[in-house]
Design an enzyme around this catalytic site. Sequence first.
Site, mmCIF file in Angstrom:
data_model
loop_
_atom_site.group_PDB
_atom_site.id
_atom_site.type_symbol
_atom_site.label_atom_id
_atom_site.label_comp_id
_atom_site.label_asym_id
_atom_site.label_seq_id
_atom_site.Cartn_x
_atom_site.Cartn_y
_atom_site.Cartn_z
ATOM 1 N N VAL A 244 0.886 -1.171 0.000
ATOM 2 C CA VAL A 244 0.000 0.000 0.000
ATOM 3 C C VAL A 244 0.918 1.213 0.000
ATOM 4 O O VAL A 244 1.809 1.336 0.846
ATOM 5 C CB VAL A 244 -0.935 0.028 1.232
ATOM 6 C CG1 VAL A 244 -1.842 1.249 1.171
ATOM 7 C CG2 VAL A 244 -1.776 -1.242 1.293
ATOM 8 N N ASN A 426 19.502 -6.432 -15.162
ATOM 9 C CA ASN A 426 20.069 -7.381 -16.130
ATOM 10 C C ASN A 426 20.675 -6.701 -17.357
ATOM 11 O O ASN A 426 21.539 -5.862 -17.237
ATOM 12 C CB ASN A 426 19.024 -8.428 -16.522
ATOM 13 C CG ASN A 426 18.505 -9.195 -15.330
ATOM 14 O OD1 ASN A 426 19.225 -9.380 -14.358
ATOM 15 N ND2 ASN A 426 17.271 -9.638 -15.361
#
Length: 497
Positions: A244, A426
């Site tokens: 949240v 990556n």
Amino acid sequence: KANYISKFSKAPVICKLVGRKVLDGVGQPTLEVEIHCTVKNYAKRICSTVMPSHSQIPEDALPEIAKADEKERNESVNTAVEWVNESLNMMLRDLEPTDQSKVDKMLGEYFTKKVEEKKEIQKPEEEEAAEVAPALTSCISSATVLPGGKKAAKAGKKAAVAERTIPPAEPVEAALSGSAAIGGASLAVAKAGATINHVPLYFHIALLKHDQDPPREMTLPLPMVTVLNCEKNSPAKLKLVKEVMLIPPVQLSLRQGIERVLDIQKEMMRLLEPPGKAPQALKRISHLGCLITGCDDLEQPLLLMQTACNNIGLELGTDVYLAVNCAAHELMDYVKEKYEILTGTFKSPDEMVDMYVELIKKFPCIIALIDPLRKEDRQQWSNICCALGSKCYLIAEDAATCVSKLKIDQNINVPRCSGVVLKYINGTKVSDLIEVTGLLDGQRHITILGSPDGESSDDSLVDLAVGLGARFIKLGGLSRGERVTKYNRLLAIEEEL
């Protein structure tokens, strides 16, 4: 006089790349890339960057899965270190760090070559597996036993024609071992280019995005600050909500916005403490840098947030807004073909859409839902966009982790949505982010730069978000050094601008 003569000196060039294995914010191995340049005939260390790691193994993972993941992660980092110190070190030598597109083109070609090499290695293995498969199939008797010991119905019976009502999960494409070397080298070169041009990284990125035209004005992304991390595996029932988040209103300065969120967080901690006991909440801080709590229904964390705001005289939807990261892709039960939103409570993709419509009706202060559905449920994404598109942002995060694929095929893996969370992980290159954010801007989608689970204390992500003109930045909570470092960088940029 010296300054005048220095104008005629040769532009700095890369003379060495150093890769090393370091630790990220959760103690996992990751990659650091350091750049050395020849400046006025002297070799000089210019900067370094640490790559965050993306995969986060759940806390309840089986020991053998956790062990395999650890082994794979170590191997990947070791491979990345090797690529940087050997191939990339030779390849990028004598290039100007200010020439980002040339560097990224070479990195892209090298990466493609590595992907091809891996495919060549895998081909014989796959062919062998294909030969074994028919032999295995013929051994299986017609009375196939299904999981749970039930026998499969014989062909021709109606029971056997139970059609799949949901699209199956698309296969997860594993990141190539060592790919962090590409992202790390690209970002380190961008940082070196900014240092050599004597400009902040965010300004350097903005120049790269706008073909060296200085932007007329630069705006800060709005922070999505995680305040609650709801445990999906706790004794409590709620599984649907992962985070949240609070979003301060645009009229506040960033500093005022963060102070407001901190006030709400303090009140939340007070509400979560058992009465008459010493403060316990701080002992439960997530790797996302926020409070961890378990809830029994979907409204509980939202009502808790509402109470905290009311107690300190703030109104949700006016003084501060909510965003919910549902991470629904983690909840699909493929046997029942439904999402398990609470322990033992299941909803079909269509029922999920109805549930979100009701939720936004009840809590209009929610202005963003992240990953409300799996990316495969494209029809339901379309339905939820029609129903809620004018009321809140519908954001794809899990659906948009593969930046290079987004670049090649703009429709791949991205359902209809209001925007995407992009992560620098990556094999992503700086040029990829520039190109993808340009595409998203053109399609009037919003860009959110997101912080991966395995963060490091490198604050470059903030400069990327500012330079690329992202609408929001999602950094986690206001605890833990690797998260707070980035908020502090955002505050420093606000001061500069």
